[in-house]
Design a protein around this motif. Sequence first.
Motif, PDB file in Angstrom:
ATOM      1  N   PHE A 201       0.799  -1.070  -0.042  1.00  0.00           N
ATOM      2  CA  PHE A 201      -0.067  -0.238   0.018  1.00  0.00           C
ATOM      3  C   PHE A 201       0.788   1.318   0.172  1.00  0.00           C
ATOM      4  CE2 PHE A 201      -3.031  -3.024   2.175  1.00  0.00           C
ATOM      5  CZ  PHE A 201      -4.096  -2.981   1.225  1.00  0.00           C
TER       6      PHE A 201
ATOM      7  N   ASP B  21      -3.023  -3.508  -4.618  1.00  0.00           N
ATOM      8  CA  ASP B  21      -4.179  -3.112  -4.175  1.00  0.00           C
ATOM      9  C   ASP B  21      -4.460  -2.355  -5.496  1.00  0.00           C
ATOM     10  OD1 ASP B  21      -6.327  -2.551  -2.222  1.00  0.00           O
ATOM     11  OD2 ASP B  21      -6.102  -0.454  -2.628  1.00  0.00           O
TER      12      ASP B  21
ATOM     13  N   ASP C  66     -11.862   6.739  -3.896  1.00  0.00           N
ATOM     14  CA  ASP C  66     -11.542   5.644  -4.638  1.00  0.00           C
ATOM     15  C   ASP C  66     -11.797   5.649  -6.071  1.00  0.00           C
ATOM     16  OD1 ASP C  66     -11.087   4.916  -2.015  1.00  0.00           O
ATOM     17  OD2 ASP C  66     -11.727   2.739  -2.338  1.00  0.00           O
TER      18      ASP C  66
ATOM     19  N   SER D  36     -10.331  -2.865  -4.622  1.00  0.00           N
ATOM     20  CA  SER D  36     -10.818  -2.561  -3.270  1.00  0.00           C
ATOM     21  C   SER D  36     -11.624  -1.244  -3.521  1.00  0.00           C
ATOM     22  CB  SER D  36      -9.786  -2.251  -2.256  1.00  0.00           C
ATOM     23  OG  SER D  36      -9.110  -1.012  -2.437  1.00  0.00           O
TER      24      SER D  36
ATOM     25  N   LYS E 285     -16.937  -5.169   0.894  1.00  0.00           N
ATOM     26  CA  LYS E 285     -16.302  -4.333   1.496  1.00  0.00           C
ATOM     27  C   LYS E 285     -17.176  -3.121   1.928  1.00  0.00           C
ATOM     28  CE  LYS E 285     -12.745  -0.759   1.229  1.00  0.00           C
ATOM     29  NZ  LYS E 285     -11.407  -0.347   0.311  1.00  0.00           N
TER      30      LYS E 285
ATOM     31  N   PHE F  85     -13.818   1.261  10.909  1.00  0.00           N
ATOM     32  CA  PHE F  85     -12.622   0.519  11.282  1.00  0.00           C
ATOM     33  C   PHE F  85     -11.340   0.812  10.285  1.00  0.00           C
ATOM     34  CE2 PHE F  85     -15.666  -1.838  13.856  1.00  0.00           C
ATOM     35  CZ  PHE F  85     -15.266  -1.915  14.857  1.00  0.00           C
ATOM     36  N   TYR F  86     -11.440   1.540   9.275  1.00  0.00           N
ATOM     37  CA  TYR F  86     -10.340   1.836   8.324  1.00  0.00           C
ATOM     38  C   TYR F  86      -9.612   3.177   8.636  1.00  0.00           C
ATOM     39  CZ  TYR F  86     -13.439  -0.884   5.335  1.00  0.00           C
ATOM     40  OH  TYR F  86     -13.900  -1.891   4.704  1.00  0.00           O
TER      41      TYR F  86
ATOM     42  N   PHE G  35      -5.769   3.027   8.950  1.00  0.00           N
ATOM     43  CA  PHE G  35      -5.169   2.914   7.779  1.00  0.00           C
ATOM     44  C   PHE G  35      -5.127   4.077   6.871  1.00  0.00           C
ATOM     45  CE2 PHE G  35      -5.675   2.181   3.101  1.00  0.00           C
ATOM     46  CZ  PHE G  35      -4.852   1.017   2.649  1.00  0.00           C
TER      47      PHE G  35
ATOM     48  N   LYS H 299     -17.625   7.274   2.001  1.00  0.00           N
ATOM     49  CA  LYS H 299     -17.489   6.515   0.830  1.00  0.00           C
ATOM     50  C   LYS H 299     -18.771   5.672   0.827  1.00  0.00           C
ATOM     51  CE  LYS H 299     -12.491   6.205   0.727  1.00  0.00           C
ATOM     52  NZ  LYS H 299     -11.283   5.638   0.461  1.00  0.00           N
TER      53      LYS H 299
ATOM     54  N   GLN I 277     -19.092   1.928  -1.038  1.00  0.00           N
ATOM     55  CA  GLN I 277     -18.781   0.676  -0.083  1.00  0.00           C
ATOM     56  C   GLN I 277     -20.151   0.259   0.423  1.00  0.00           C
ATOM     57  OE1 GLN I 277     -15.693   2.171   2.393  1.00  0.00           O
ATOM     58  NE2 GLN I 277     -14.181   2.108   0.934  1.00  0.00           N
TER      59      GLN I 277
ATOM     60  N   LYS J  11     -14.467  -7.592   4.300  1.00  0.00           N
ATOM     61  CA  LYS J  11     -13.656  -6.392   4.943  1.00  0.00           C
ATOM     62  C   LYS J  11     -14.602  -5.484   5.720  1.00  0.00           C
ATOM     63  CE  LYS J  11     -10.519  -2.987   3.782  1.00  0.00           C
ATOM     64  NZ  LYS J  11      -9.960  -2.227   2.600  1.00  0.00           N
TER      65      LYS J  11
ATOM     66  N   TYR K 247     -10.286  -9.825   5.816  1.00  0.00           N
ATOM     67  CA  TYR K 247      -9.380  -8.607   6.028  1.00  0.00           C
ATOM     68  C   TYR K 247      -9.602  -8.147   7.247  1.00  0.00           C
ATOM     69  CZ  TYR K 247      -6.640  -4.406   4.453  1.00  0.00           C
ATOM     70  OH  TYR K 247      -5.303  -3.556   4.424  1.00  0.00           O
TER      71      TYR K 247
ATOM     72  N   SER L 102      -7.219  -2.519   9.841  1.00  0.00           N
ATOM     73  CA  SER L 102      -6.465  -1.456  10.675  1.00  0.00           C
ATOM     74  C   SER L 102      -7.124  -1.199  11.953  1.00  0.00           C
ATOM     75  CB  SER L 102      -6.081  -0.265  10.107  1.00  0.00           C
ATOM     76  OG  SER L 102      -7.214   0.558   9.732  1.00  0.00           O
TER      77      SER L 102
HETATM   78  C1  PBG Z   1      -8.749   1.824  -0.216  1.00  0.00           C
HETATM   79  C2  PBG Z   1      -8.163   0.755   1.093  1.00  0.00           C
HETATM   80  C3  PBG Z   1      -8.860   1.251   2.355  1.00  0.00           C
HETATM   81  C4  PBG Z   1      -8.145  -0.073   3.031  1.00  0.00           C
HETATM   82  C5  PBG Z   1      -7.607  -0.745   1.939  1.00  0.00           C
HETATM   83  N1  PBG Z   1      -7.805  -0.374   0.941  1.00  0.00           N
HETATM   84  C6  PBG Z   1      -9.288   2.258   2.947  1.00  0.00           C
HETATM   85  C7  PBG Z   1     -10.713   2.681   2.554  1.00  0.00           C
HETATM   86  O1  PBG Z   1     -11.332   1.974   1.832  1.00  0.00           O
HETATM   87  O2  PBG Z   1     -10.939   4.035   2.798  1.00  0.00           O
HETATM   88  C8  PBG Z   1      -8.279  -0.027   4.208  1.00  0.00           C
HETATM   89  C9  PBG Z   1      -7.500  -1.252   5.230  1.00  0.00           C
HETATM   90  C10 PBG Z   1      -7.511  -1.107   6.697  1.00  0.00           C
HETATM   91  O3  PBG Z   1      -8.136  -0.168   7.373  1.00  0.00           O
HETATM   92  O4  PBG Z   1      -6.635  -1.945   7.166  1.00  0.00           O
HETATM   93  N2  PBG Z   1      -8.815   1.516  -1.263  1.00  0.00           N
END
Ligand code: PBG
Length: 410
Positions: A159, A200, A212, A247, A277, A282-283, A286, A299, A303, A330, A353, A356
């Motif tokens: 990443f 990714d 994204d 993703s 996803k 919880f992101y 990250f 998002k 998502q 995820k 997944y 983070s």
């Molecule tokens: C972005 C992406 C994200 C994560 C993986 N790829 C963040 C998001 O969607 O905002 C999150 C992974 C994590 O929190 O460990 N395409």
Amino acid sequence: MTTAAMLAVLGALLSVSVSDAFAVLPTASSWSTKGMGTGTGSLRHTASARGAKTTTSMGADAYDPFSGPNAPLRRNNNNDAWVSQRPRPRRNRKSEAMRSMLREAVVRPANFIYPLFIHDEDFEVEIKPMPGCLRHSLSHMLKEVEEAWKFGVRTFVVFPKVPDQLKTNYADECHNPNGIVPRAVSMIKERFPDSIVCTDVALDPYSDQGHDGVVKDGKILNDETIMQLTKQVVCQARAGSDVVAPSDMMDGRVGAIRDALDSEGFTDVSILAYTAKYASAFYGPFRDALDSHPGFGDKKTYQQDPANGREALIEAALDAAEGADMLMVKPGMPYLDVIQRLRESSNLPISAYHVSGEYAMMKAAVERGWLDERAAVLETMTCFKRAGADAILTYYAKDAARWLCEDGLC
Ligand code: PBG
């Protein structure tokens, strides 16, 4: 049939003597609603009629589990306490050898996918909310791969943290052949040709909008985004990526990515689709790590809604039809039911997944001395397996693999 005959049949069914059968049946007088208030309809068995109370050293009113019409315990031939219980699941847990012979879900280091944050600098940066995780320089990334490799980890995903001046709405840096990701991929493949390197597929690290996808009038454009994603995957495949992992959650991206790869001769490059996803809180860590928080809004138009389980089945059916080789759910721990539902409805391999925020929660509790890290992490990984995951993407990959090796499970 007479009452006595019925009781005899009942006794036979219960595998106790007819006199025992009589003994376990409460008499009308031994039930009462005493002390329960009136009108509740609940019954409490006082057992006093048959003398379940006995006199022992504990005093006149001590309860005797061996006497009374509903005595829960009997005495066996050795005069030991005996609950007449034939099936005893504990027999299958009586030793480590027995438990390990019968264990349903076993995690191995080869199941892990190890995520690595990278940047184009010659130093490492600690990621505050993710203790133990670094944003690596490319040379340090290789050291990390080498260490994890020793413990049996074979699969990695990179990443990138991209400098702001390279970010645009169309995120064109995502398909720069000299960009950080293609260089990282070829470095790992050159040094570890037998590794599996995943990349990714999404625009957010390269987007000046922090989304994204390509943004127009505050909306995320689906098909314009896919146009960019097809360029991104071909670039990643040319650099040697073994598995591309979209993703982004745009509709139709798996099929378009498959066609793009195939038209360039990359029929062997696999697609690990982020099938389910969720728009998750919880992101957060990250996004801190990559400085990729959404520039506006959230998002939720791409998502999934955390409230929806059935919707994951729609996504899974589409991804499978479009040519996904593996599905991903995820986040992980709060979504084990989704893993299980996909497991039951699809025969494709599934990856969980462990994101983070889940990692951060565990680390925070461990730092306070509130959790045994090793035990809690290995339990979590096993639970992913039990729910139906084959592979597990986790920031704990290296540590968990080391602990498994220490336990002889390498
Ligand atoms: C972005 C992406 C994200 C994560 C993986 N790829 C963040 C998001 O969607 O905002 C999150 C992974 C994590 O929190 O460990 N395409």
